[in-house]
Each structure stands twice: as C-alpha cells, then as structure tokens.
Scaffold this motif. Structure first.
Motif, PDB file in Angstrom:
ATOM      1  N   THR A  53      62.017 -45.846  24.889  1.00 44.80           N
ATOM      2  CA  THR A  53      60.829 -46.165  25.648  1.00 44.80           C
ATOM      3  C   THR A  53      61.551 -47.540  26.405  1.00 44.80           C
ATOM      4  O   THR A  53      60.798 -47.807  26.353  1.00 44.80           O
ATOM      5  N   LYS A  54      62.928 -47.584  25.888  1.00 46.35           N
ATOM      6  CA  LYS A  54      63.900 -48.675  26.485  1.00 46.35           C
ATOM      7  C   LYS A  54      64.779 -48.533  27.532  1.00 46.35           C
ATOM      8  O   LYS A  54      66.146 -48.854  27.638  1.00 46.35           O
ATOM      9  N   PRO A  55      64.477 -48.089  28.851  1.00 47.18           N
ATOM     10  CA  PRO A  55      65.364 -47.699  29.846  1.00 47.18           C
ATOM     11  C   PRO A  55      66.504 -48.165  30.273  1.00 47.18           C
ATOM     12  O   PRO A  55      67.426 -47.819  30.032  1.00 47.18           O
ATOM     13  N   ARG A  56      66.191 -49.758  30.517  1.00 47.30           N
ATOM     14  CA  ARG A  56      67.224 -50.105  31.437  1.00 47.30           C
ATOM     15  C   ARG A  56      68.141 -50.648  30.016  1.00 47.30           C
ATOM     16  O   ARG A  56      69.921 -51.068  30.375  1.00 47.30           O
ATOM     17  N   PRO A  57      67.533 -51.302  28.799  1.00 43.51           N
ATOM     18  CA  PRO A  57      69.231 -51.639  27.800  1.00 43.51           C
ATOM     19  C   PRO A  57      69.352 -50.256  27.719  1.00 43.51           C
ATOM     20  O   PRO A  57      70.927 -50.554  27.074  1.00 43.51           O
ATOM     21  N   ARG A  58      68.686 -49.348  27.378  1.00 45.21           N
ATOM     22  CA  ARG A  58      69.293 -47.965  26.654  1.00 45.21           C
ATOM     23  C   ARG A  58      70.925 -48.052  28.076  1.00 45.21           C
ATOM     24  O   ARG A  58      71.846 -47.379  27.103  1.00 45.21           O
ATOM     25  N   ALA A  59      70.470 -47.885  29.022  1.00 39.28           N
ATOM     26  CA  ALA A  59      71.474 -47.594  30.049  1.00 39.28           C
ATOM     27  C   ALA A  59      72.171 -48.263  30.168  1.00 39.28           C
ATOM     28  O   ALA A  59      74.293 -48.000  30.316  1.00 39.28           O
ATOM     29  N   ALA A  60      71.699 -49.699  29.933  1.00 39.77           N
ATOM     30  CA  ALA A  60      73.427 -50.773  30.115  1.00 39.77           C
ATOM     31  C   ALA A  60      73.983 -50.766  28.661  1.00 39.77           C
ATOM     32  O   ALA A  60      75.761 -50.534  29.173  1.00 39.77           O
ATOM     33  N   SER A  61      73.607 -50.001  27.337  1.00 40.43           N
ATOM     34  CA  SER A  61      74.021 -49.761  26.341  1.00 40.43           C
ATOM     35  C   SER A  61      75.632 -48.631  27.007  1.00 40.43           C
ATOM     36  O   SER A  61      76.677 -48.657  26.535  1.00 40.43           O
TER      37      SER A  61
END
Length: 319
Positions: A53-61
């Motif tokens: 549910t958190k696309p931006r932190p997921r993409a950053a990781s």
C-alpha cells in the motif's frame, strides 16, 4: 499535480515513515509476551500490507537495493524490499526495547571510542555526524549512562510524531537533548557554539537534505551515482572550529556495534574553492557511509528517492 507539488513530495519530510506505529505497538506487546520469533511471525503480514500500500517507499527501497547489489550480494526485487522493511521493523522494536529498559547493552562493541573518551576528559565538544543507518537510539541511551558525555541531537521529527509519543510513553527521557531544527540559522549557530564550548557534542544527520528551499548541498558519488548530501554539518564545524566525527551504529550478527571515526580535526573553509572543500568533506562522509552500508545493507532506512535531484543550492551564499 503541479510541478512544484511533485518536487515537494520528493523530500524525505513529506513521507510518513512510521505510519505503521499502531501495528508496532501491538507487535511490541507480542514480543514482551512471547519473544522475538512470535513477533516475526505476526510481523510479516503487517509488512506485506505496508509494502503493497506504500508505492513510493517500496520503489525507493527497490532502487537502493538494486544499486547496492552492484557491490555486494543482497536480495533485490520484492523479496529484498520485504526483508528491508523487516529490518526496519526490527530496528523500531529495538528502539522501543531500549527506552523500555528491555534491551541488553552489555554486548555492544565500541570502535574508536578512545578518541571520544579523550575529548570528554578534556571537556572539548565536537560535531558528530550520524546517519539513518542502524540505531542511533542505542547511542542516546548509552550516553545517559556515561557521566560527562552530553549530546544535543538536532532533529526534525514532525513527520514522526506518533513514534516519538510512543517512545515518550515508554520513557520520558527519550525526549531529552532533542533540539528541533529545520535549518541552521545564525541564532542556532550561536546556541550550538555555547554548547560546544561547554564540552557538548552536537549530533546531526549527514544523509538527509535540509528543509530550506533551495537546500544547501553538495552533489557527491554514492553507490555509483550523484546524490545530494547536506553541507550544513561541515559549515557548522568550521564556524565552531571543532572536530568532526562520524557516528555509525548498527547491528552486526548477535551484537550491536558503535563506530566513532574522525572526519576532520577542525575544518577551515577557504574563500576560494569553498564549494569544493565542502564537497570533499561531504564526499568523505558519503564514502564511509557507503562502506558501513555495504557491511549491513538492509539497515539503511531512507525510504525516499535519495538519488532524485530536485532544485538545489550548491553555491555558498554565506561567503
């Protein structure tokens, strides 16, 4: 969405890193009742929900792990992201255990501590540049047990108020020695100068862009690409004419490690070539941060696009 809004959303302060604090509170009590393995069993469904549910932190990781994988073996893709956030959750648990008096500190290994002991005995202050690698709270808790070691931690925690309230409920001392600073102004520098003269250590993060618009940064290499690192810590140390040490704290196997490393004895920034001198200091810090990240790659917790380069100020207006 306007271009300005997009730029603002790229800043780390626009991310609520700890939005699963309520879940961590429940997991903390599961740990207290049943131990760490039951904690982990319940943890992964919470993490899976958060990652999905958190696309931006997921993409950053995912981006960070991809870059690191070019240097050391590390899980990438969705499995790596889940393990990265699992390490983050374990880190949060350890912070809660520390302030709750449940963390065993006797096995902590110190490196470079003799230099710090000498500064303390001579009542000399310094700037300590920390990072979002590992667990800084371990250093804070241990500092309260060490007479003569006085820390002032410069923070911007408005994006993490729920977690700070959680720590305060566990131990009110968790809010001691914190100084809310969005940017270092001349008035702030005067206050910090007095603290250093009294033998205090000013702790400031070296791996997050300041909130000022445009922020004062240097663009240096970090895992094979240019990234923006703040120059405020080095300007501050130059003004105060005090040593700069780097502080790294992370978990290594079954024990925690705390590293103190001298970056500069007392930097003097020249009028000519000032920007290059700042870039050299920031680059030296970034190199050591990279080294420690490669030792524990899943323990660097900057879940935003660290390599995004918004409108930045890389010139020195304070000549």
């Amino acid at each position: 969405m306007s271009q300005n809004t997009k730029k603002e959303n790229q800043h780390w302060a626009s991310f609520n890193e700890l939005s699963f604090v309520a879940g961590m509170r429940l997991l903390f009590w599961i740990f207290r009742l049943f131990g760490r393995w039951p904690f982990r069993v319940v943890l992964y469904p919470v993490l899976l929900w958060y990652v999905l549910t958190k696309p931006r932190p997921r993409a950053a990781s995912r981006d960070y792990l991809r870059r690191v994988s070019g240097y050391v073996a590390v899980p990438t893709g969705m499995p790596g992201v889940i393990l990265h956030f699992a390490a983050f959750a374990e880190n949060i648990l350890d912070k809660m255990l520390l302030w709750g008096g449940l963390y065993k500190t006797e096995n902590v290994q110190f490196h470079g501590v003799a230099k710090m002991e000498q500064l303390i005995s001579e009542r000399r202050g310094a700037v300590l540049i920390c990072s979002h690698l590992g667990n800084l709270e371990l250093c804070r808790v241990l500092s309260l047990q060490r007479p003569g070691l006085r820390l002032t931690i410069l923070v911007h925690t408005k994006h993490a108020q729920a977690f700070n309230q959680l720590l305060a409920a566990l131990n009110p001392a968790s809010q001691l020695n914190l100084m809310q600073v969005s940017e270092i102004t001349p008035a702030t520098a005067m206050i910090l100068a007095e603290k250093v003269e009294q033998g205090e250590f000013i702790v400031i993060a070296g791996d997050r862009v300041p909130l000022a618009k445009p922020p004062r940064v240097a663009l240096v290499n970090f895992f094979g690409a240019k990234a923006a690192f703040p120059v405020g810590p080095y300007i501050l140390a130059s003004i105060l004419q005090c040593p700069i040490y780097m502080l790294f704290s992370h978990q290594a196997g079954q024990h925690a490690e705390i590293h103190f490393e001298l970056l500069h004895a007392a930097p003097r920034l020249p009028r000519k070539g000032r920007e290059q001198a700042l870039a050299d200091l920031a680059g030296s810090y970034a190199s050591r941060l990279e080294y420690h990240c490669l030792r524990v790659p899943l323990q660097w917790f900057n879940f935003y696009d660290f390599w995004h380069l918004p409108e930045l100020d890389t010139t020195d207006a304070a000549r």
